[in-house]
Design an enzyme around this catalytic site. Structure first.
Site, PDB file in Angstrom:
ATOM      1  N   LYS A  22       0.835  -1.208   0.000  1.00 58.86           N
ATOM      2  CA  LYS A  22       0.000   0.000   0.000  1.00 58.86           C
ATOM      3  C   LYS A  22       0.863   1.249   0.000  1.00 58.86           C
ATOM      4  CE  LYS A  22      -1.686   1.440   4.131  1.00 58.86           C
ATOM      5  NZ  LYS A  22      -1.341   2.818   4.517  1.00 58.86           N
ATOM      6  N   ASN A  23       1.834   1.292   0.910  1.00 60.04           N
ATOM      7  CA  ASN A  23       2.594   2.532   1.086  1.00 60.04           C
ATOM      8  C   ASN A  23       3.629   2.761  -0.017  1.00 60.04           C
ATOM      9  OD1 ASN A  23       1.055   3.043   3.284  1.00 60.04           O
ATOM     10  ND2 ASN A  23       2.629   2.548   4.812  1.00 60.04           N
ATOM     11  N   CYS A 118      -5.007  12.517  13.317  1.00 61.20           N
ATOM     12  CA  CYS A 118      -5.497  11.163  13.080  1.00 61.20           C
ATOM     13  C   CYS A 118      -5.276  10.380  14.355  1.00 61.20           C
ATOM     14  CB  CYS A 118      -4.840  10.532  11.877  1.00 61.20           C
ATOM     15  SG  CYS A 118      -3.278   9.784  12.204  1.00 61.20           S
ATOM     16  N   ARG A 123       0.571  14.194  13.589  1.00 64.70           N
ATOM     17  CA  ARG A 123       1.051  14.000  12.218  1.00 64.70           C
ATOM     18  C   ARG A 123       1.039  15.264  11.360  1.00 64.70           C
ATOM     19  NH1 ARG A 123      -1.128   8.408   9.943  1.00 64.70           N
ATOM     20  NH2 ARG A 123       0.732   8.548   8.659  1.00 64.70           N
ATOM     21  N   ASP A 308       5.008   0.430  12.196  1.00 67.07           N
ATOM     22  CA  ASP A 308       3.840  -0.260  11.643  1.00 67.07           C
ATOM     23  C   ASP A 308       3.771  -1.736  12.047  1.00 67.07           C
ATOM     24  OD1 ASP A 308       2.996   2.051  10.453  1.00 67.07           O
ATOM     25  OD2 ASP A 308       3.686   1.537   8.440  1.00 67.07           O
ATOM     26  N   ARG A 400      -8.347  -0.792   5.116  1.00 69.57           N
ATOM     27  CA  ARG A 400      -7.520   0.253   4.499  1.00 69.57           C
ATOM     28  C   ARG A 400      -6.145  -0.290   4.118  1.00 69.57           C
ATOM     29  NH1 ARG A 400      -6.317   4.411   8.203  1.00 69.57           N
ATOM     30  NH2 ARG A 400      -4.928   4.896   6.508  1.00 69.57           N
TER      31      ARG A 400
HETATM   32  N1  EPU Z   1       6.421  14.438  11.020  1.00 62.46           N
HETATM   33  C1  EPU Z   1       6.564  15.759  11.304  1.00 62.46           C
HETATM   34  N2  EPU Z   1       6.440  16.662  10.280  1.00 62.46           N
HETATM   35  C2  EPU Z   1       6.194  16.278   8.999  1.00 62.46           C
HETATM   36  C3  EPU Z   1       6.042  14.916   8.712  1.00 62.46           C
HETATM   37  C4  EPU Z   1       6.173  14.011   9.748  1.00 62.46           C
HETATM   38  O1  EPU Z   1       6.782  16.156  12.436  1.00 62.46           O
HETATM   39  O2  EPU Z   1       6.090  17.149   8.122  1.00 62.46           O
HETATM   40  C5  EPU Z   1       6.559  13.439  12.106  1.00 62.46           C
HETATM   41  C6  EPU Z   1       5.296  12.632  12.315  1.00 62.46           C
HETATM   42  O3  EPU Z   1       4.380  13.295  13.132  1.00 62.46           O
HETATM   43  C7  EPU Z   1       5.835  11.356  12.922  1.00 62.46           C
HETATM   44  C8  EPU Z   1       7.194  11.206  12.231  1.00 62.46           C
HETATM   45  O4  EPU Z   1       7.515  12.487  11.712  1.00 62.46           O
HETATM   46  O5  EPU Z   1       6.031  11.528  14.293  1.00 62.46           O
HETATM   47  C9  EPU Z   1       7.248  10.190  11.105  1.00 62.46           C
HETATM   48  O6  EPU Z   1       6.147  10.372  10.236  1.00 62.46           O
HETATM   49  P1  EPU Z   1       6.209  10.118   8.668  1.00 62.46           P
HETATM   50  O7  EPU Z   1       6.025  11.418   7.972  1.00 62.46           O
HETATM   51  O8  EPU Z   1       7.407   9.321   8.326  1.00 62.46           O
HETATM   52  O9  EPU Z   1       4.908   9.270   8.445  1.00 62.46           O
HETATM   53  P2  EPU Z   1       3.975   9.330   7.173  1.00 62.46           P
HETATM   54  O10 EPU Z   1       4.827   9.590   5.976  1.00 62.46           O
HETATM   55  O11 EPU Z   1       2.822  10.201   7.419  1.00 62.46           O
HETATM   56  C10 EPU Z   1       4.236   6.810   6.535  1.00 62.46           C
HETATM   57  C11 EPU Z   1       3.309   5.646   6.360  1.00 62.46           C
HETATM   58  C12 EPU Z   1       2.778   5.218   7.736  1.00 62.46           C
HETATM   59  C13 EPU Z   1       3.949   4.842   8.610  1.00 62.46           C
HETATM   60  C14 EPU Z   1       4.928   6.013   8.705  1.00 62.46           C
HETATM   61  C15 EPU Z   1       6.183   5.700   9.491  1.00 62.46           C
HETATM   62  C16 EPU Z   1       2.438   6.053   4.151  1.00 62.46           C
HETATM   63  C17 EPU Z   1       1.287   6.402   3.302  1.00 62.46           C
HETATM   64  N3  EPU Z   1       2.229   6.047   5.464  1.00 62.46           N
HETATM   65  O12 EPU Z   1       3.449   7.849   7.116  1.00 62.46           O
HETATM   66  O13 EPU Z   1       1.961   4.097   7.507  1.00 62.46           O
HETATM   67  O14 EPU Z   1       3.501   4.511   9.901  1.00 62.46           O
HETATM   68  O15 EPU Z   1       5.313   6.429   7.374  1.00 62.46           O
HETATM   69  O16 EPU Z   1       6.865   4.645   8.927  1.00 62.46           O
HETATM   70  O17 EPU Z   1       3.512   5.755   3.647  1.00 62.46           O
HETATM   71  C18 EPU Z   1       0.251   2.570   7.984  1.00 62.46           C
HETATM   72  O18 EPU Z   1       0.436   2.069   6.864  1.00 62.46           O
HETATM   73  O19 EPU Z   1      -0.446   2.013   8.869  1.00 62.46           O
HETATM   74  C19 EPU Z   1       0.857   3.854   8.297  1.00 62.46           C
HETATM   75  C20 EPU Z   1       0.409   4.651   9.266  1.00 62.46           C
END
Ligand code: EPU
Length: 421
Positions: A22-23, A118, A123, A308, A400
């Protein structure tokens, strides 16, 4: 609404196939926006999040078609789109924010709803916005929307260091830099396999990207890209979930089609709890013998232990002979499964980012409620291990991210079914 009903206590045995990630699929589908023409994304899982992104691209004016048999999504991206991601679609899926970078890079403007909070924490997307600003985008936040414009219609290459590693943030800024004027160097990038897979897809579109899979990406912007034809990588989190199922006492499961190199941090912990793991042709076989041994786990960005997989591993540790400590460092609020696991007899105490799990000999079935995607997967695993019947409500969270999980688990001997509530 559906619920999943499990009659647990039967160890799983057999082989299960992994779907596309998915990701990895989500950013690759968003990347199609970077080039006009006909794109094909293969090995796309049939999941609610993927459908939502397809709907979003459709709303923008792309023609989106899914071929279930070929497990592919075809996208025709026109010369001009409506560069907007409305709240109604973004609110159901944070990953919609992945269209921001491609839109502003290709059309010089984008209007994307802020995703909001969320269940697993605040996030924010500040790093996405900072990175795009470094590339010359002018960003305003108005009426709950990010409005981004590129002066004179083009972004320009830049050197940018992320304050913290972010998966979708790295993906967004990388996609934007691929079409910017000049060279970019992005530092402190996320190293997840999904980021590397997106880089591979972009390179096949004609992007010039070096350093995929490391924390520094060097990108030479190009003026146009060609349509993509890409096969997404197998889902390491789905694979990991099945591996944990196999590591439960008495289990013997072969997870076919996974990439062991993507699963190293998990495999290390599974070996530490006493599971036997062998690489077999095209996959991994895991045998869970008696009760697991306790281990301490701390989540971290890749190649660390994936957040995850934290909830799923906790299920195994609930049955361990002794106490384990789990530290969640990636998200601030990712222990919501704890309350539900306690209902199944888990002995877990949470203090901030730390959960202490005292193993118990058996779990017992009970009605529970899913709260987010990976928490739901943990509840399914716990239900499989528990004696008696467990009913899991709010299965839409599970849907999802897991394709037909009950149909994949049943051939392994699981007594699992989906029912309408
Ligand atoms: N963060 C910030 N600022 C930003 C972006 C992120 O502070 O601009 C923080 C977040 O709040 C968090 C950390 O950085 O504490 C890491 O978040 P990240 O941005 O890496 O997460 P994401 O890109 O929103 C993806 C996956 C998630 C997975 C995370 C961590 C996708 C679509 N989603 O989310 O997947 O948990 O990386 O590996 O790729 C899931 O599939 O269940 C899921 C939640």
């Amino acid at each position: 609404m559906d619920k999943i009903v499990v009659e647990g206590g039967v160890p799983l045995r057999g082989s299960v196939d992994v779907s596309g990630a998915k990701n990895a699929a989500l950013p690759v589908i968003a990347a199609a926006l970077l080039a006009e023409g006909d794109h094909v994304v293969r090995n796309v899982p049939d999941l609610a999040d993927v459908r939502t992104l397809g709907k979003l691209l459709g709303h923008m004016g792309c023609a989106v078609e899914r071929s279930a048999a070929a497990r592919a999504m075809s996208l025709r991206v026109p010369a001009a789109v409506r560069p907007e991601a409305p709240y109604e679609l973004v609110k159901t899926m944070r990953a919609s924010v992945l269209v921001l970078g491609p839109l502003v890079a290709r059309w010089g403007k984008a209007r994307v709803s802020l995703p909001g909070g969320c269940a697993i924490g605040a996030r924010p997307i500040d790093q996405h916005l900072k990175g795009l600003t470094a590339l010359g985008a002018e960003i305003r936040l108005e009426h709950g929307y990010v409005e981004a414009t590129a002066p004179r219609g083009r972004l320009r290459g830049a050197v940018f260091t992320f304050d913290g590693q972010t998966v979708t943030g790295t993906e967004n800024v990388m996609m934007a830099a691929a079409l910017a004027d000049g060279r970019s160097v992005l530092r402190n990038c996320a190293r997840e396999p999904e980021v590397a897979d997106l880089a591979a897809a972009l390179v096949r579109m004609g992007a010039r990207i070096e350093g995929a899979g490391t924390d520094e990406l060097r990108i030479e912007g190009v003026s146009t890209l060609r349509p993509l034809d890409h096969t997404v990588i197998p889902d390491r989190i789905e694979a990991g979930t099945f591996l944990v199922a196999g590591a439960l006492p008495g289990g013997d499961v072969t997870v076919a089609g996974c990439v062991p190199a993507h699963l190293e941090a998990l495999l290390e912990k599974l070996r530490a709890v006493g599971a036997e793991i062998a690489e077999v042709r095209g996959g991994l076989r895991v045998v869970g013998d008696g009760r697991p041994r306790p281990v301490d786990v701390k989540t971290a960005p890749h190649p660390g232990f994936p957040t995850d997989m934290q909830a799923q591993l906790m299920v195994l540790l609930c049955l361990a002979e002794g106490s384990s400590k789990i530290t969640e460092t990636v998200f601030e609020n990712r222990f919501m499964h704890v309350q539900e696991l306690q209902r199944l007899g888990g002995d877990i105490a949470v203090d901030g980012k730390i959960a202490i799990v005292k193993g118990v000999p058996v779990l017992s079935g009970a009605p529970v409620m899913a709260s987010d995607l990976r928490a739901s997967a943990a509840l399914v695993l716990a239900a499989l291990a528990a004696r008696g019947t467990t009913e899991i409500q709010r299965v839409y969270h599970l849907d999802r991210g897991y394709e037909r999980i009950e149909q994949k688990l049943a051939p392994l001997g699981a007594r699992i079914r989906r029912e309408k509530t």
